[in-house]
Design a protein around this motif. Structure first.
Motif, PDB file in Angstrom:
ATOM      1  N   SER A  46       0.901  -1.361  -0.007  1.00 28.55           N
ATOM      2  CA  SER A  46      -0.121   0.102  -0.156  1.00 28.55           C
ATOM      3  C   SER A  46       0.883   1.416   0.108  1.00 28.55           C
ATOM      4  O   SER A  46       0.438   2.248  -0.649  1.00 28.55           O
ATOM      5  CB  SER A  46      -1.038  -0.011   1.201  1.00 28.55           C
ATOM      6  OG  SER A  46      -0.208   0.070   2.359  1.00 28.55           O
ATOM      7  N   THR A  48       3.787   2.013  -1.499  1.00 27.04           N
ATOM      8  CA  THR A  48       4.002   2.159  -3.047  1.00 27.04           C
ATOM      9  C   THR A  48       2.853   2.529  -3.953  1.00 27.04           C
ATOM     10  O   THR A  48       2.993   3.297  -4.752  1.00 27.04           O
ATOM     11  CB  THR A  48       4.636   1.130  -3.446  1.00 27.04           C
ATOM     12  OG1 THR A  48       5.677   0.292  -2.519  1.00 27.04           O
ATOM     13  CG2 THR A  48       5.582   1.262  -4.725  1.00 27.04           C
ATOM     14  N   LEU A  49       1.820   2.047  -3.542  1.00 28.15           N
ATOM     15  CA  LEU A  49       0.635   2.126  -4.298  1.00 28.15           C
ATOM     16  C   LEU A  49       0.219   3.554  -4.142  1.00 28.15           C
ATOM     17  O   LEU A  49      -0.198   4.447  -5.059  1.00 28.15           O
ATOM     18  CB  LEU A  49      -0.405   1.147  -4.039  1.00 28.15           C
ATOM     19  CG  LEU A  49      -0.302  -0.365  -4.632  1.00 28.15           C
ATOM     20  CD1 LEU A  49      -1.682  -1.262  -4.164  1.00 28.15           C
ATOM     21  CD2 LEU A  49      -0.108  -0.113  -6.131  1.00 28.15           C
ATOM     22  N   THR A  50       0.239   4.071  -2.782  1.00 25.96           N
ATOM     23  CA  THR A  50      -0.337   5.562  -2.243  1.00 25.96           C
ATOM     24  C   THR A  50       0.345   6.201  -3.005  1.00 25.96           C
ATOM     25  O   THR A  50       0.054   7.359  -3.591  1.00 25.96           O
ATOM     26  CB  THR A  50      -0.388   5.619  -0.893  1.00 25.96           C
ATOM     27  OG1 THR A  50      -0.817   4.370  -0.308  1.00 25.96           O
ATOM     28  CG2 THR A  50      -1.013   6.574  -0.411  1.00 25.96           C
TER      29      THR A  50
ATOM     30  N   ASN B  61       8.121   5.483  -9.793  1.00 25.51           N
ATOM     31  CA  ASN B  61       7.429   4.316  -8.830  1.00 25.51           C
ATOM     32  C   ASN B  61       7.771   2.916  -9.370  1.00 25.51           C
ATOM     33  O   ASN B  61       7.589   2.624 -10.284  1.00 25.51           O
ATOM     34  CB  ASN B  61       5.899   4.605  -8.712  1.00 25.51           C
ATOM     35  CG  ASN B  61       5.439   3.999  -7.770  1.00 25.51           C
ATOM     36  OD1 ASN B  61       5.261   2.657  -7.657  1.00 25.51           O
ATOM     37  ND2 ASN B  61       4.975   4.554  -6.768  1.00 25.51           N
ATOM     38  N   VAL B  63       6.146   0.193  -9.078  1.00 19.04           N
ATOM     39  CA  VAL B  63       5.293  -0.409  -9.714  1.00 19.04           C
ATOM     40  C   VAL B  63       4.379   0.227 -10.831  1.00 19.04           C
ATOM     41  O   VAL B  63       3.214  -0.229 -11.337  1.00 19.04           O
ATOM     42  CB  VAL B  63       3.939  -0.944  -8.828  1.00 19.04           C
ATOM     43  CG1 VAL B  63       4.722  -1.793  -7.547  1.00 19.04           C
ATOM     44  CG2 VAL B  63       3.482   0.199  -7.708  1.00 19.04           C
ATOM     45  N   PHE B  86      -8.417   4.748  -3.375  1.00 16.66           N
ATOM     46  CA  PHE B  86      -7.592   5.551  -2.540  1.00 16.66           C
ATOM     47  C   PHE B  86      -8.270   6.512  -1.838  1.00 16.66           C
ATOM     48  O   PHE B  86      -7.985   7.261  -1.178  1.00 16.66           O
ATOM     49  CB  PHE B  86      -6.504   6.211  -3.601  1.00 16.66           C
ATOM     50  CG  PHE B  86      -5.496   5.112  -4.053  1.00 16.66           C
ATOM     51  CD1 PHE B  86      -6.056   4.283  -5.112  1.00 16.66           C
ATOM     52  CD2 PHE B  86      -4.470   4.807  -3.255  1.00 16.66           C
ATOM     53  CE1 PHE B  86      -4.985   3.562  -5.742  1.00 16.66           C
ATOM     54  CE2 PHE B  86      -3.705   3.580  -3.739  1.00 16.66           C
ATOM     55  CZ  PHE B  86      -3.992   3.002  -5.110  1.00 16.66           C
ATOM     56  N   ILE B  99      -5.530  -3.949  -4.115  1.00 19.42           N
ATOM     57  CA  ILE B  99      -4.400  -4.885  -3.862  1.00 19.42           C
ATOM     58  C   ILE B  99      -4.096  -6.032  -4.642  1.00 19.42           C
ATOM     59  O   ILE B  99      -3.160  -6.526  -5.423  1.00 19.42           O
ATOM     60  CB  ILE B  99      -3.836  -4.969  -2.472  1.00 19.42           C
ATOM     61  CG1 ILE B  99      -3.872  -3.606  -1.737  1.00 19.42           C
ATOM     62  CG2 ILE B  99      -2.641  -5.403  -2.245  1.00 19.42           C
ATOM     63  CD1 ILE B  99      -3.237  -3.393  -0.369  1.00 19.42           C
ATOM     64  N   LYS B 167      -3.106   1.819   5.314  1.00 18.21           N
ATOM     65  CA  LYS B 167      -3.132   3.303   4.953  1.00 18.21           C
ATOM     66  C   LYS B 167      -2.739   3.406   3.594  1.00 18.21           C
ATOM     67  O   LYS B 167      -1.756   3.436   3.299  1.00 18.21           O
ATOM     68  CB  LYS B 167      -2.026   3.872   5.898  1.00 18.21           C
ATOM     69  CG  LYS B 167      -2.325   4.122   7.316  1.00 18.21           C
ATOM     70  CD  LYS B 167      -1.661   5.404   7.966  1.00 18.21           C
ATOM     71  CE  LYS B 167      -2.540   6.582   7.532  1.00 18.21           C
ATOM     72  NZ  LYS B 167      -1.568   7.729   7.835  1.00 18.21           N
ATOM     73  N   MET B 168      -3.954   3.593   3.018  1.00 20.51           N
ATOM     74  CA  MET B 168      -3.845   3.737   1.487  1.00 20.51           C
ATOM     75  C   MET B 168      -4.877   4.836   1.223  1.00 20.51           C
ATOM     76  O   MET B 168      -6.077   4.894   0.665  1.00 20.51           O
ATOM     77  CB  MET B 168      -4.353   2.612   1.061  1.00 20.51           C
ATOM     78  CG  MET B 168      -3.781   2.113  -0.591  1.00 20.51           C
ATOM     79  SD  MET B 168      -3.989   0.597  -0.924  1.00 20.51           S
ATOM     80  CE  MET B 168      -5.182   0.532  -2.064  1.00 20.51           C
ATOM     81  N   VAL B 170      -5.332   8.960  -0.903  1.00 21.08           N
ATOM     82  CA  VAL B 170      -4.653  10.178  -1.294  1.00 21.08           C
ATOM     83  C   VAL B 170      -5.782  11.323  -1.217  1.00 21.08           C
ATOM     84  O   VAL B 170      -6.616  11.164  -1.234  1.00 21.08           O
ATOM     85  CB  VAL B 170      -4.193   9.924  -3.001  1.00 21.08           C
ATOM     86  CG1 VAL B 170      -3.013   8.959  -2.923  1.00 21.08           C
ATOM     87  CG2 VAL B 170      -5.439   9.356  -3.707  1.00 21.08           C
TER      88      VAL B 170
END
Lengths: 374, 175
Positions: A46, A48-50, B61, B63, B86, B99, B167-168, B170
């Motif tokens: 999460s 990295t994804l965030t 990044n 990924v 998000f 995920i 915690k994800m 934005v």
């Protein structure tokens, strides 16, 4: 993202031309609770994804090049007719008179410059002096053609060898605004069209160095030319825009270290435009320089402040990159600009894989470390 | 300023909001639309991989390539749905589903050790050998009660990640 942390550049960074970006990004893996590595720690990507989603939604680099037009104020029935009158005055009265002023300026300039350039071939010192004066005059005509209201603060630049001037960059008019006060020599990207013509004829007389962004080998040639120029006593003081690209006057991107490793004093100049009448940012993606100039010439005025700041030299034990960042800090604080940790050339190219590798390395190290813990 | 020809109508906003299960407010959807138009420079109605990679923060990044496969050819409605995981209003279940989708690149609903190894490789690059990765993964899988031949499905992910307090989030900047 404040620049208050001490920037340490490792030797592997020198070819990257920028300080350690990791210092700017809070790395969430550092705050992870230590402990034995479990399956959920490996599956939980999460953070990295965030970061990726955060970049998609809003990123500091794109913000630097966003034109923020001034708020429209013509929104009610009383102000709208007023605004219409304004448009009429601007386009039908101001614009033609400005064109006349500019044409007059060109006539005066060319009729003086060409004779001086041709006839005084033998008397170089006098010729150079007159050409300098004429270029300053021509720039004043330009500034008048958009009713430039420029306030200069600080001591005027003096002609001395071993000094360069650096300024933040918003548009090519930065150069004209500074040039009307002092005839600088400048290093510029060679442009096509009528701008290129101007560059190769008139700017040659004040001394100009050309470069091409896309050519990598160009860098060494340019660096050599810079060094030669700075050493010459008779040459005009050199003006460099270390950002390398036009930024929207709310942010500064990272300064290239080229200007800071010439072994001479660096005199910072901060320029801040007041957007009250027009946004002076030249968004080269959206408009050509001609359109940009026309936009300026049909607005009421271009208002800006220019601060000539205290000359800086390389401190003992400071690398050129740290020096560049220090000067960027001085300029950003004076002009009220925010700093972002990006290289302006990322407008034209992708980031180096080194940044991704740094992230991978720190993740790998933290993972291995947690594996040791029992 | 949006430079595509269509402006968002109230009807459009509501349609998008419904599609993303109301994880974004109407104001946020308008902001996201401005952002979408800003990134979609050629006005094609979707953001190409090139246009995503022009955001340096995204390009660095680890990924990003994986996400690009998921983002390929999405129109605005689907783009908002993609980002819905998000939002602070998204449930933990929605986040874990996202995920899982990142891991399950072939979309067959099962995540094998190979899929997990690939994501791990994206995250660690050349700084850990393939052998070491396999070793570590086998070890933690066995400790969690799986084997290296197990397939994980969504409910497994829920079990493993469910109580970690993901915690994800934005924040969508709203003017």
């Amino acid at each position: 993202m404040s620049g208050s942390e001490k920037l340490t550049s490792s030797s592997s960074e020198l070819d990257l031309d920028r300080p350690n970006i990791e210092d700017y990004f809070p790395s969430s893996s550092i705050q992870e609770p230590r402990g034995k590595l479990r399956l959920r720690d490996l599956l939980d990507i999460s953070p990295t994804l965030t970061e990726a989603a955060g970049a998609i939604v809003d990123d500091s680099f794109t913000r630097c090049f966003k034109s923020n037009p001034p708020e429209p104020w013509n929104w009610n029935v009383y102000l709208f007719p007023l605004w219409c009158c304004g448009v009429v005055v601007r386009y039908l009265i101001l614009f033609p008179s400005r064109v006349i002023v500019l044409t007059l300026g060109w006539i005066v300039f060319l009729s003086s410059f060409i004779p001086v350039h041709v006839l005084l071939k033998g008397h170089d010192k006098l010729r150079k002096k007159l050409e300098r004066y004429l270029v300053e005059l021509m720039c004043s005509f330009f500034v008048a053609s958009w009713t430039g209201v420029v306030k200069y603060h600080g001591p005027r630049p003096s002609r001395r060898p071993k000094q360069v001037f650096v300024a933040n960059h918003t548009s090519m008019i930065d150069f004209i605004i500074l040039e009307q006060m002092t005839a600088f020599a400048v290093i510029m990207q060679k442009h096509p069209g009528w701008v290129g013509l101007l560059q190769s004829t008139i700017l040659e007389s004040v001394g100009c160095i050309w470069f091409h962004r896309s050519e990598a080998k160009d860098r060494e040639i340019v660096a050599r030319k810079l060094r030669e120029h700075v050493r010459g006593i008779d040459n005009n003081p050199l003006l460099i825009f270390p950002e390398g690209t036009c930024v929207n006057n709310h942010y500064t991107v990272m300064f290239k270290k080229g200007a800071f490793e010439l072994g001479c004093t660096v005199c910072p100049i901060a320029i801040k435009y007041n957007k009250i009448f027009v946004d002076a940012f030249w968004n080269s993606r959206k408009q050509s320089f001609t359109t940009h100039l026309l936009q300026l010439m049909t607005s009421w005025a271009v208002v800006c402040d220019v601060w000539y700041l205290e000359p800086q030299t390389l401190k003992v034990g400071e690398t050129p990159i740290e020096f560049a960042e220090r000067v960027r800090d001085i300029i950003s604080v004076r002009a009220g600009l925010k700093k972002v940790p990006w290289d302006g050339y990322l407008k034209y190219s992708r980031p180096s894989p080194k940044h991704r590798e740094q992230k991978q390395q720190s993740f790998a190290e933290s993972m291995l470390q947690r594996l040791q813990e029992r | 300023m949006g430079n595509t020809s269509s402006m968002l109508t109230q009807y459009d906003i509501e349609e998008v909001q419904e599609h993303c299960n109301c994880t974004f407010s109407q104001q946020e959807i308008v902001s996201l639309y401005q952002r979408f138009c800003q990134l979609d420079r050629n006005g094609g109605g979707f953001i190409s991989a090139e246009e995503f990679l022009s955001v340096p923060e995204f390009a660095v990044n680890p990924v990003s390539q994986r996400l690009l496969r998921m983002l390929d050819g999405l129109n605005f409605k689907e783009f908002v749905a993609f980002l819905s995981a998000f939002s602070p209003r998204a449930t933990t279940q929605q986040k874990i589903e996202f995920i899982f989708k990142v891991y399950d690149s072939d979309g067959n609903g099962r995540v094998a050790m190979n899929d997990m190894l690939e994501v791990l490789r994206d995250l660690t690059g050349q700084f850990i050998s393939q052998q070491q990765r396999e070793q570590v993964l086998t070890q933690v899988l066995e400790e969690a009660g799986y084997t290296k031949d197990s397939f994980l499905v969504l409910s497994d992910f829920m079990k493993i990640l469910g109580n970690t307090g993901l915690k994800m989030e934005v924040e969508v900047p709203v003017d």
